[in-house]
Write a protein that holds these residues in place. Structure first.
Motif, short mmCIF file in Angstrom:
data_model
loop_
_atom_site.label_atom_id
_atom_site.label_comp_id
_atom_site.label_asym_id
_atom_site.label_seq_id
_atom_site.Cartn_x
_atom_site.Cartn_y
_atom_site.Cartn_z
N ALA A 104 -64.64 -32.26 23.35
CA ALA A 104 -65.90 -32.41 22.82
C ALA A 104 -66.74 -32.72 22.15
CB ALA A 104 -65.51 -31.08 22.49
N ALA A 105 -66.38 -34.03 22.49
CA ALA A 105 -66.67 -34.98 21.59
C ALA A 105 -67.12 -35.13 20.16
CB ALA A 105 -67.87 -35.78 22.54
N LEU A 106 -66.50 -34.61 19.46
CA LEU A 106 -67.11 -34.93 18.10
C LEU A 106 -66.91 -35.94 17.21
CD1 LEU A 106 -64.36 -31.95 16.65
CD2 LEU A 106 -66.34 -31.29 17.94
N ILE A 107 -67.79 -36.04 16.95
CA ILE A 107 -68.25 -37.28 15.97
C ILE A 107 -66.82 -37.30 14.85
CG2 ILE A 107 -69.13 -39.08 14.13
CD1 ILE A 107 -71.36 -36.97 14.82
N PRO A 108 -65.63 -38.79 15.01
CA PRO A 108 -65.88 -40.51 15.78
C PRO A 108 -65.59 -40.57 16.64
CG PRO A 108 -64.82 -40.38 13.76
CD PRO A 108 -64.25 -39.11 13.51
N LEU A 109 -65.05 -39.21 17.64
CA LEU A 109 -64.14 -39.20 19.22
C LEU A 109 -64.85 -40.05 19.63
CD1 LEU A 109 -61.42 -36.46 17.80
CD2 LEU A 109 -61.86 -39.63 17.62
N HIS A 110 -66.58 -39.87 19.86
CA HIS A 110 -67.17 -38.96 20.57
C HIS A 110 -67.31 -40.28 21.28
CE1 HIS A 110 -69.77 -40.82 17.35
NE2 HIS A 110 -70.71 -41.78 18.45
N THR A 111 -67.35 -41.46 20.32
CA THR A 111 -67.39 -42.79 21.70
C THR A 111 -67.64 -43.04 23.16
OG1 THR A 111 -65.88 -43.77 20.78
CG2 THR A 111 -67.75 -44.49 19.59
N TRP A 112 -67.13 -42.59 23.78
CA TRP A 112 -66.57 -42.74 25.39
C TRP A 112 -67.61 -42.26 26.29
CZ3 TRP A 112 -66.56 -37.88 27.91
CH2 TRP A 112 -66.69 -37.04 27.31
N LEU A 113 -67.98 -41.40 25.22
CA LEU A 113 -69.26 -40.40 26.11
C LEU A 113 -70.71 -41.05 26.48
CD1 LEU A 113 -70.18 -36.41 26.09
CD2 LEU A 113 -71.45 -37.85 26.38
N PRO A 114 -71.02 -41.75 25.74
CA PRO A 114 -72.46 -42.50 25.68
C PRO A 114 -72.23 -44.08 26.78
CG PRO A 114 -72.51 -41.82 23.58
CD PRO A 114 -70.97 -41.30 24.40
N ASP A 115 -70.47 -43.99 26.66
CA ASP A 115 -69.84 -45.77 26.82
C ASP A 115 -70.00 -45.57 28.78
OD1 ASP A 115 -69.42 -47.84 27.15
OD2 ASP A 115 -66.92 -47.32 26.61
N ALA A 116 -69.43 -44.66 28.88
CA ALA A 116 -69.21 -43.85 29.92
C ALA A 116 -69.68 -43.34 31.02
CB ALA A 116 -67.83 -42.81 30.11
#
Lengths: 402, 69
Positions: A194-206
Protein backbone atom coordinates in the motif's frame (compact mmCIF):
# COMPACT_ATOMS: atom_id res chain seq x y z
CA UNK A 1 -27.54 -23.63 -14.37
CA UNK A 2 -23.89 -22.52 -14.66
CA UNK A 3 -21.99 -22.66 -11.38
CA UNK A 4 -19.70 -19.70 -10.65
CA UNK A 5 -15.99 -20.36 -10.10
CA UNK A 6 -13.38 -18.51 -7.99
CA UNK A 7 -12.72 -15.22 -9.86
CA UNK A 8 -8.95 -15.71 -9.86
CA UNK A 9 -9.13 -19.04 -11.69
CA UNK A 10 -10.57 -17.53 -14.88
CA UNK A 11 -7.58 -15.26 -15.43
CA UNK A 12 -4.93 -17.69 -14.18
CA UNK A 13 -6.18 -20.55 -16.36
CA UNK A 14 -6.95 -18.05 -19.14
CA UNK A 15 -3.29 -16.99 -19.21
CA UNK A 16 -2.21 -20.52 -20.13
CA UNK A 17 -4.07 -20.41 -23.45
CA UNK A 18 -2.59 -17.11 -24.68
CA UNK A 19 0.60 -18.56 -26.28
CA UNK A 20 -1.50 -20.85 -28.49
CA UNK A 21 -3.53 -18.04 -30.04
CA UNK A 22 -2.51 -15.63 -32.78
CA UNK A 23 -3.71 -12.43 -34.45
CA UNK A 24 -7.37 -11.44 -34.34
CA UNK A 25 -8.33 -14.61 -32.46
CA UNK A 26 -6.00 -13.69 -29.61
CA UNK A 27 -7.39 -10.15 -29.48
CA UNK A 28 -10.95 -11.50 -29.22
CA UNK A 29 -9.85 -13.96 -26.55
CA UNK A 30 -8.12 -11.20 -24.52
CA UNK A 31 -11.36 -9.26 -24.37
CA UNK A 32 -13.60 -12.29 -23.90
CA UNK A 33 -11.92 -13.54 -20.72
CA UNK A 34 -12.66 -10.42 -18.61
CA UNK A 35 -16.23 -10.43 -19.96
CA UNK A 36 -16.63 -14.04 -18.77
CA UNK A 37 -15.01 -13.08 -15.44
CA UNK A 38 -17.47 -10.19 -15.09
CA UNK A 39 -20.50 -12.42 -15.68
CA UNK A 40 -19.02 -14.93 -13.24
CA UNK A 41 -18.79 -12.12 -10.69
CA UNK A 42 -22.44 -11.20 -11.30
CA UNK A 43 -23.38 -14.78 -10.35
CA UNK A 44 -21.54 -14.59 -7.02
CA UNK A 45 -23.52 -13.89 -3.90
CA UNK A 46 -22.10 -12.85 -0.51
CA UNK A 47 -21.41 -15.92 1.57
CA UNK A 48 -20.25 -18.13 -1.31
CA UNK A 49 -17.03 -20.01 -0.44
CA UNK A 50 -14.65 -22.51 -2.03
CA UNK A 51 -12.90 -24.64 0.61
CA UNK A 52 -10.44 -27.51 0.52
CA UNK A 53 -8.23 -29.33 2.98
CA UNK A 54 -4.47 -29.06 2.95
CA UNK A 55 -2.39 -30.83 5.61
CA UNK A 56 -4.45 -30.31 8.76
CA UNK A 57 -5.80 -26.91 7.76
CA UNK A 58 -9.00 -25.99 5.97
CA UNK A 59 -8.12 -23.46 3.26
CA UNK A 60 -10.69 -21.10 1.82
CA UNK A 61 -9.56 -20.38 -1.72
CA UNK A 62 -12.26 -17.75 -2.16
CA UNK A 63 -14.93 -16.22 0.02
CA UNK A 64 -17.38 -13.65 -1.29
CA UNK A 65 -18.52 -10.67 0.75
CA UNK A 66 -19.86 -7.27 -0.21
CA UNK A 67 -16.50 -5.55 0.34
CA UNK A 68 -14.46 -7.80 -1.94
CA UNK A 69 -17.27 -7.94 -4.48
CA UNK A 70 -17.09 -4.14 -4.90
CA UNK A 71 -13.30 -4.29 -5.35
CA UNK A 72 -13.64 -7.30 -7.67
CA UNK A 73 -16.05 -5.40 -9.95
CA UNK A 74 -13.73 -2.45 -10.43
CA UNK A 75 -10.71 -4.73 -10.94
CA UNK A 76 -12.45 -6.53 -13.78
CA UNK A 77 -14.04 -3.45 -15.37
CA UNK A 78 -10.81 -1.48 -15.49
CA UNK A 79 -8.83 -4.64 -16.30
CA UNK A 80 -11.00 -5.05 -19.40
CA UNK A 81 -10.31 -1.44 -20.44
CA UNK A 82 -6.57 -1.88 -19.82
CA UNK A 83 -6.59 -5.02 -21.98
CA UNK A 84 -8.40 -3.05 -24.69
CA UNK A 85 -5.64 -0.43 -24.46
CA UNK A 86 -3.00 -3.18 -24.67
CA UNK A 87 -4.61 -5.00 -27.58
CA UNK A 88 -1.94 -3.84 -30.06
CA UNK A 89 0.85 -5.46 -28.02
CA UNK A 90 2.33 -8.38 -29.94
CA UNK A 91 4.34 -10.03 -27.13
CA UNK A 92 2.24 -12.81 -25.64
CA UNK A 93 4.41 -12.76 -22.51
CA UNK A 94 3.11 -9.31 -21.61
CA UNK A 95 -0.48 -10.48 -21.96
CA UNK A 96 0.23 -13.57 -19.90
CA UNK A 97 1.85 -11.47 -17.15
CA UNK A 98 -1.13 -9.09 -17.20
CA UNK A 99 -3.60 -12.01 -16.93
CA UNK A 100 -1.66 -13.65 -14.10
CA UNK A 101 -1.41 -10.28 -12.36
CA UNK A 102 -5.17 -9.70 -12.69
CA UNK A 103 -5.89 -13.25 -11.52
CA UNK A 104 -3.59 -13.11 -8.51
CA UNK A 105 -4.92 -9.69 -7.48
CA UNK A 106 -8.49 -11.01 -7.66
CA UNK A 107 -7.30 -14.08 -5.77
CA UNK A 108 -5.82 -11.94 -2.98
CA UNK A 109 -8.99 -9.89 -2.74
CA UNK A 110 -11.30 -12.93 -2.63
CA UNK A 111 -9.01 -15.16 -0.52
CA UNK A 112 -10.78 -16.49 2.55
CA UNK A 113 -7.79 -17.38 4.73
CA UNK A 114 -4.27 -16.15 5.40
CA UNK A 115 -2.44 -18.92 3.53
CA UNK A 116 -4.42 -18.40 0.31
CA UNK A 117 -3.96 -14.66 0.68
CA UNK A 118 -0.20 -15.05 1.03
CA UNK A 119 0.07 -17.32 -2.03
CA UNK A 120 -1.87 -14.90 -4.24
CA UNK A 121 0.05 -11.98 -2.70
CA UNK A 122 3.38 -13.42 -3.84
CA UNK A 123 2.02 -14.43 -7.24
CA UNK A 124 0.97 -10.82 -7.69
CA UNK A 125 4.51 -9.56 -6.99
CA UNK A 126 6.15 -12.08 -9.34
CA UNK A 127 3.72 -11.66 -12.25
CA UNK A 128 3.72 -7.86 -12.11
CA UNK A 129 7.50 -7.51 -12.38
CA UNK A 130 7.37 -8.81 -15.96
CA UNK A 131 5.31 -5.76 -16.90
CA UNK A 132 8.39 -3.70 -16.00
CA UNK A 133 10.99 -6.01 -17.52
CA UNK A 134 9.20 -6.14 -20.87
CA UNK A 135 10.28 -2.54 -21.47
CA UNK A 136 13.59 -4.24 -22.32
CA UNK A 137 16.10 -1.60 -21.31
CA UNK A 138 18.68 -1.48 -18.56
CA UNK A 139 16.80 1.00 -16.37
CA UNK A 140 13.67 -1.14 -16.42
CA UNK A 141 15.61 -4.30 -15.74
CA UNK A 142 17.29 -2.71 -12.70
CA UNK A 143 14.04 -1.14 -11.49
CA UNK A 144 12.31 -4.51 -11.88
CA UNK A 145 14.90 -6.21 -9.70
CA UNK A 146 14.55 -3.51 -7.05
CA UNK A 147 10.75 -3.86 -7.25
CA UNK A 148 10.98 -7.61 -6.84
CA UNK A 149 13.44 -7.33 -3.98
CA UNK A 150 11.21 -4.89 -2.11
CA UNK A 151 8.13 -7.06 -2.63
CA UNK A 152 9.94 -10.19 -1.50
CA UNK A 153 11.00 -8.27 1.60
CA UNK A 154 7.35 -7.26 2.13
CA UNK A 155 6.33 -10.88 1.58
CA UNK A 156 8.84 -11.99 4.21
CA UNK A 157 7.42 -9.52 6.72
CA UNK A 158 3.92 -10.75 5.92
CA UNK A 159 4.96 -14.40 6.22
CA UNK A 160 6.62 -13.74 9.60
CA UNK A 161 3.45 -12.10 10.87
CA UNK A 162 1.27 -14.90 9.50
CA UNK A 163 3.43 -17.62 11.07
CA UNK A 164 3.22 -15.88 14.46
CA UNK A 165 -0.54 -15.48 14.04
CA UNK A 166 -1.10 -19.08 12.96
CA UNK A 167 1.04 -20.42 15.81
CA UNK A 168 -0.74 -18.34 18.44
CA UNK A 169 -4.28 -18.82 17.12
CA UNK A 170 -3.84 -22.36 15.70
CA UNK A 171 -5.91 -21.45 12.63
CA UNK A 172 -5.30 -20.01 9.18
CA UNK A 173 -8.78 -18.45 9.08
CA UNK A 174 -9.33 -14.72 9.17
CA UNK A 175 -9.42 -14.15 12.91
CA UNK A 176 -8.56 -10.92 14.80
CA UNK A 177 -4.83 -10.27 15.01
CA UNK A 178 -4.39 -10.44 18.78
CA UNK A 179 -0.63 -10.91 18.97
CA UNK A 180 1.06 -7.47 18.78
CA UNK A 181 4.02 -9.00 16.88
CA UNK A 182 1.75 -10.60 14.29
CA UNK A 183 -0.20 -7.34 14.03
CA UNK A 184 2.95 -5.27 13.42
CA UNK A 185 4.56 -7.64 10.92
CA UNK A 186 1.37 -8.11 8.94
CA UNK A 187 0.73 -4.35 8.94
CA UNK A 188 4.26 -3.75 7.59
CA UNK A 189 3.87 -6.53 4.99
CA UNK A 190 0.59 -5.11 3.72
CA UNK A 191 1.97 -1.60 4.14
CA UNK A 192 4.70 -2.21 1.59
CA UNK A 193 2.11 -2.96 -1.08
CA UNK A 194 0.00 0.00 0.00
CA UNK A 195 3.13 2.20 -0.27
CA UNK A 196 3.15 3.40 3.34
CA UNK A 197 5.99 5.84 4.01
CA UNK A 198 8.90 4.84 4.18
CA UNK A 199 8.09 1.55 2.41
CA UNK A 200 6.89 3.36 -0.71
CA UNK A 201 10.20 3.81 -2.58
CA UNK A 202 9.57 0.95 -5.02
CA UNK A 203 6.51 2.69 -6.47
CA UNK A 204 7.91 5.90 -8.02
CA UNK A 205 11.03 3.90 -8.90
CA UNK A 206 9.34 1.10 -10.86
CA UNK A 207 6.02 2.37 -12.22
CA UNK A 208 7.47 5.01 -14.58
CA UNK A 209 9.80 2.39 -16.06
CA UNK A 210 7.14 -0.17 -16.94
CA UNK A 211 6.03 -0.74 -20.52
CA UNK A 212 3.50 1.72 -21.94
CA UNK A 213 0.67 -0.71 -21.22
CA UNK A 214 2.30 -2.38 -18.21
CA UNK A 215 2.26 0.82 -16.16
CA UNK A 216 -1.51 1.01 -16.70
CA UNK A 217 -1.94 -2.48 -15.19
CA UNK A 218 0.50 -1.68 -12.39
CA UNK A 219 -1.50 1.41 -11.42
CA UNK A 220 -4.64 -0.70 -10.93
CA UNK A 221 -3.91 -3.70 -8.77
CA UNK A 222 -0.99 -3.89 -6.31
CA UNK A 223 -1.64 -0.82 -4.20
CA UNK A 224 -5.43 -1.22 -4.27
CA UNK A 225 -5.12 -4.77 -2.99
CA UNK A 226 -3.10 -3.26 -0.13
CA UNK A 227 -5.93 -0.83 0.58
CA UNK A 228 -8.48 -3.64 0.51
CA UNK A 229 -6.59 -5.70 3.08
CA UNK A 230 -6.24 -2.65 5.32
CA UNK A 231 -10.00 -2.12 5.10
CA UNK A 232 -10.49 -5.82 5.89
CA UNK A 233 -8.04 -6.20 8.80
CA UNK A 234 -7.05 -2.77 10.17
CA UNK A 235 -10.08 -0.45 10.23
CA UNK A 236 -9.85 2.22 12.90
CA UNK A 237 -6.06 2.04 13.32
CA UNK A 238 -5.07 5.58 14.41
CA UNK A 239 -1.55 5.13 13.03
CA UNK A 240 -3.00 4.38 9.59
CA UNK A 241 -5.18 7.49 9.76
CA UNK A 242 -2.25 9.87 10.21
CA UNK A 243 -0.04 7.83 7.90
CA UNK A 244 -2.74 8.35 5.25
CA UNK A 245 -2.68 12.10 5.81
CA UNK A 246 1.12 12.15 5.58
CA UNK A 247 1.03 10.07 2.38
CA UNK A 248 -1.55 12.38 0.81
CA UNK A 249 0.66 15.42 1.45
CA UNK A 250 3.99 13.76 0.70
CA UNK A 251 2.65 12.42 -2.61
CA UNK A 252 1.50 15.80 -3.91
CA UNK A 253 4.60 17.69 -2.78
CA UNK A 254 6.89 15.25 -4.58
CA UNK A 255 4.55 15.07 -7.57
CA UNK A 256 4.87 18.83 -7.94
CA UNK A 257 8.65 18.45 -8.14
CA UNK A 258 8.62 15.88 -10.95
CA UNK A 259 9.46 16.44 -14.59
CA UNK A 260 8.75 12.88 -15.77
CA UNK A 261 5.03 12.47 -16.43
CA UNK A 262 4.70 8.90 -15.21
CA UNK A 263 6.81 9.64 -12.14
CA UNK A 264 4.45 12.50 -11.35
CA UNK A 265 1.52 10.09 -11.65
CA UNK A 266 3.32 7.53 -9.49
CA UNK A 267 3.69 10.05 -6.67
CA UNK A 268 0.02 10.82 -7.11
CA UNK A 269 -0.79 7.16 -6.54
CA UNK A 270 0.83 7.54 -3.10
CA UNK A 271 -1.20 10.68 -2.48
CA UNK A 272 -4.53 9.11 -3.47
CA UNK A 273 -3.73 6.00 -1.44
CA UNK A 274 -3.27 8.40 1.46
CA UNK A 275 -6.93 9.42 1.18
CA UNK A 276 -8.07 5.81 1.20
CA UNK A 277 -5.85 4.83 4.11
CA UNK A 278 -6.73 7.91 6.17
CA UNK A 279 -10.37 7.04 5.71
CA UNK A 280 -9.73 3.45 6.83
CA UNK A 281 -7.84 4.82 9.83
CA UNK A 282 -10.97 6.71 10.86
CA UNK A 283 -12.60 3.31 11.13
CA UNK A 284 -16.24 4.33 10.98
CA UNK A 285 -18.67 2.68 8.58
CA UNK A 286 -18.75 5.95 6.66
CA UNK A 287 -14.95 5.95 6.54
CA UNK A 288 -14.69 2.43 5.11
CA UNK A 289 -17.39 3.19 2.54
CA UNK A 290 -15.59 6.39 1.57
CA UNK A 291 -12.31 4.53 1.23
CA UNK A 292 -13.75 1.86 -1.05
CA UNK A 293 -15.64 4.52 -3.04
CA UNK A 294 -12.38 6.39 -3.57
CA UNK A 295 -10.62 3.15 -4.49
CA UNK A 296 -13.34 2.49 -7.08
CA UNK A 297 -13.12 6.01 -8.53
CA UNK A 298 -9.36 6.17 -8.38
CA UNK A 299 -9.21 2.98 -10.40
CA UNK A 300 -11.11 4.80 -13.13
CA UNK A 301 -9.15 8.05 -13.42
CA UNK A 302 -5.62 6.92 -12.50
CA UNK A 303 -5.29 4.24 -15.21
CA UNK A 304 -6.82 6.75 -17.65
CA UNK A 305 -4.03 9.20 -16.79
CA UNK A 306 -1.43 6.46 -17.28
CA UNK A 307 -3.08 5.60 -20.61
CA UNK A 308 -2.86 9.26 -21.71
CA UNK A 309 0.78 9.60 -20.72
CA UNK A 310 1.51 6.20 -22.27
CA UNK A 311 -0.07 7.41 -25.53
CA UNK A 312 2.15 10.49 -25.50
CA UNK A 313 5.20 8.32 -24.82
CA UNK A 314 4.16 5.95 -27.63
CA UNK A 315 3.58 8.77 -30.13
CA UNK A 316 6.41 11.16 -29.29
CA UNK A 317 8.89 9.00 -27.39
CA UNK A 318 9.01 11.71 -24.71
CA UNK A 319 8.14 11.46 -21.05
CA UNK A 320 9.62 14.68 -19.70
CA UNK A 321 7.27 17.63 -19.29
CA UNK A 322 9.95 20.12 -20.36
CA UNK A 323 10.28 18.31 -23.70
CA UNK A 324 6.53 18.38 -24.38
CA UNK A 325 4.06 21.09 -25.27
CA UNK A 326 1.38 21.94 -27.79
CA UNK A 327 0.03 18.42 -27.89
CA UNK A 328 -3.59 19.60 -27.60
CA UNK A 329 -3.66 20.09 -31.37
CA UNK A 330 -1.73 16.96 -32.30
CA UNK A 331 -3.54 14.65 -29.86
CA UNK A 332 -6.96 16.22 -29.14
CA UNK A 333 -8.64 13.04 -27.84
CA UNK A 334 -5.76 12.32 -25.48
CA UNK A 335 -5.90 15.95 -24.34
CA UNK A 336 -9.65 15.74 -23.67
CA UNK A 337 -9.43 12.44 -21.78
CA UNK A 338 -6.45 13.69 -19.78
CA UNK A 339 -8.36 16.85 -18.85
CA UNK A 340 -11.36 14.76 -17.73
CA UNK A 341 -9.14 12.49 -15.61
CA UNK A 342 -7.24 15.49 -14.21
CA UNK A 343 -10.43 17.27 -13.16
CA UNK A 344 -11.69 14.00 -11.66
CA UNK A 345 -8.56 13.36 -9.60
CA UNK A 346 -8.54 17.01 -8.51
CA UNK A 347 -12.09 16.61 -7.19
CA UNK A 348 -13.76 18.94 -9.70
CA UNK A 349 -17.54 19.31 -9.13
CA UNK A 350 -19.57 16.95 -11.29
CA UNK A 351 -16.77 14.40 -11.57
CA UNK A 352 -16.37 11.16 -9.65
CA UNK A 353 -13.37 12.32 -7.61
CA UNK A 354 -15.50 15.14 -6.19
CA UNK A 355 -17.92 12.58 -4.74
CA UNK A 356 -15.43 10.15 -3.24
CA UNK A 357 -12.93 12.77 -2.00
CA UNK A 358 -15.86 14.59 -0.47
CA UNK A 359 -16.94 11.34 1.19
CA UNK A 360 -13.42 10.81 2.59
CA UNK A 361 -13.09 14.37 3.92
CA UNK A 362 -16.60 14.24 5.37
CA UNK A 363 -15.87 10.92 7.10
CA UNK A 364 -12.67 12.35 8.59
CA UNK A 365 -14.41 15.56 9.57
CA UNK A 366 -17.34 13.80 11.24
CA UNK A 367 -14.89 11.66 13.21
CA UNK A 368 -13.54 15.00 14.58
CA UNK A 369 -10.06 14.39 13.16
CA UNK A 370 -9.39 18.08 12.55
CA UNK A 371 -5.65 17.87 11.77
CA UNK A 372 -6.19 14.96 9.40
CA UNK A 373 -8.94 16.86 7.64
CA UNK A 374 -6.63 19.85 7.13
CA UNK A 375 -3.91 17.56 5.74
CA UNK A 376 -6.32 16.01 3.24
CA UNK A 377 -7.73 19.39 2.18
CA UNK A 378 -4.20 20.70 1.62
CA UNK A 379 -3.32 17.57 -0.37
CA UNK A 380 -6.38 18.23 -2.51
CA UNK A 381 -5.05 21.68 -3.36
CA UNK A 382 -1.70 20.13 -4.27
CA UNK A 383 -3.42 17.62 -6.57
CA UNK A 384 -5.08 20.45 -8.46
CA UNK A 385 -1.75 22.28 -8.74
CA UNK A 386 0.20 19.33 -10.08
CA UNK A 387 -2.44 18.41 -12.66
CA UNK A 388 -2.61 22.03 -13.78
CA UNK A 389 1.15 21.74 -14.28
CA UNK A 390 0.87 18.40 -16.12
CA UNK A 391 -1.84 19.53 -18.54
CA UNK A 392 -0.31 22.95 -19.16
CA UNK A 393 3.14 21.61 -19.95
CA UNK A 394 1.99 18.62 -21.98
CA UNK A 395 -0.89 20.05 -23.97
CA UNK A 396 -0.94 23.84 -23.86
CA UNK A 397 2.72 24.81 -23.56
CA UNK A 398 4.72 25.97 -26.58
CA UNK A 399 7.10 23.56 -28.26
CA UNK A 400 8.00 24.05 -31.90
CA UNK A 401 9.88 20.74 -32.13
CA UNK A 402 6.87 18.48 -31.53
CA UNK B 1 -7.74 30.07 -27.17
CA UNK B 2 -5.00 29.40 -24.60
CA UNK B 3 -5.10 33.01 -23.42
CA UNK B 4 -8.91 32.89 -23.02
CA UNK B 5 -8.60 29.69 -21.02
CA UNK B 6 -6.01 31.29 -18.77
CA UNK B 7 -8.21 34.37 -18.23
CA UNK B 8 -11.21 32.16 -17.49
CA UNK B 9 -9.15 30.19 -14.99
CA UNK B 10 -7.96 33.34 -13.19
CA UNK B 11 -11.54 34.71 -13.16
CA UNK B 12 -12.81 31.48 -11.53
CA UNK B 13 -10.09 31.63 -8.87
CA UNK B 14 -10.81 35.30 -8.11
CA UNK B 15 -14.60 34.87 -8.07
CA UNK B 16 -14.54 31.78 -5.87
CA UNK B 17 -13.70 33.84 -2.77
CA UNK B 18 -16.62 36.37 -2.87
CA UNK B 19 -19.06 33.65 -4.01
CA UNK B 20 -18.27 31.71 -0.85
CA UNK B 21 -19.70 34.55 1.29
CA UNK B 22 -23.17 33.90 -0.18
CA UNK B 23 -23.14 30.12 0.30
CA UNK B 24 -23.78 29.07 3.90
CA UNK B 25 -21.33 26.41 5.13
CA UNK B 26 -22.77 23.00 6.06
CA UNK B 27 -21.48 19.97 7.99
CA UNK B 28 -19.75 22.14 10.58
CA UNK B 29 -17.75 20.01 13.00
CA UNK B 30 -14.87 22.36 13.87
CA UNK B 31 -14.74 26.13 14.30
CA UNK B 32 -12.95 26.92 11.05
CA UNK B 33 -15.80 25.43 9.05
CA UNK B 34 -17.71 28.62 9.93
CA UNK B 35 -15.20 30.82 8.07
CA UNK B 36 -16.92 32.18 4.95
CA UNK B 37 -15.39 30.95 1.70
CA UNK B 38 -13.13 28.55 3.59
CA UNK B 39 -12.52 26.28 0.59
CA UNK B 40 -11.43 29.15 -1.64
CA UNK B 41 -9.12 30.61 1.02
CA UNK B 42 -7.75 27.16 1.64
CA UNK B 43 -7.14 26.78 -2.08
CA UNK B 44 -5.29 30.07 -2.52
CA UNK B 45 -3.28 29.97 0.71
CA UNK B 46 -2.70 26.21 0.49
CA UNK B 47 -1.38 26.56 -3.05
CA UNK B 48 1.06 29.28 -1.95
CA UNK B 49 2.14 27.18 1.03
CA UNK B 50 2.72 24.05 -1.07
CA UNK B 51 4.56 25.98 -3.76
CA UNK B 52 6.79 27.46 -1.04
CA UNK B 53 7.56 23.99 0.32
CA UNK B 54 8.30 22.51 -3.11
CA UNK B 55 10.53 25.48 -4.00
CA UNK B 56 12.37 24.93 -0.72
CA UNK B 57 12.85 21.20 -1.40
CA UNK B 58 13.91 21.92 -4.99
CA UNK B 59 16.47 24.48 -3.75
CA UNK B 60 17.78 22.01 -1.18
CA UNK B 61 17.95 19.14 -3.69
CA UNK B 62 19.72 21.27 -6.29
CA UNK B 63 22.29 22.57 -3.81
CA UNK B 64 25.82 21.56 -4.71
CA UNK B 65 27.43 19.84 -1.77
CA UNK B 66 31.02 18.86 -1.46
CA UNK B 67 30.89 16.12 1.11
CA UNK B 68 34.67 15.66 1.00
CA UNK B 69 35.46 19.25 1.87
Amino acid sequence: MIKPVPPASIFILGALLIPFLRGRLRQIYLLLVPVVAFFNLLCLTPGTTWKFHFLRYELTLAEVNRLNLAVGYIFIIIGFLALLYALHVKEEGQHMAAFLYMGSSSGAVFAGDFVSLFIFWEMMAISSVFLIWYRRNKESLDAGFRYLLMHLFGGSLLLTGLVIHILTEATVAYTPLRSPWAYSFILAGFGLNAALIPLHTWLPDAYPLGTVTGSVFLSIFTTKTGVYVFARFFPGDVFLGYMGGAMALYGVIFALLQNDTRKLLSYHIISQLGYMIASIGVGTEQGINASIAHLFNNNLFKPLLFMCMGSILYMTGKSKLTEMGGLARAMPITCLTCLIASVSISGGPGFNGFVSKGMVILAVSEAHQAILELMLRLASVGTFLSFTKLCTFAFFGKNEKL
Amino acid sequence: MERHLKHFFILCVVLSIPIGFFIPPDHMTVWWHKIPSLDAWMGVLGALFLLGITKGIAWFAAKKEDFYD
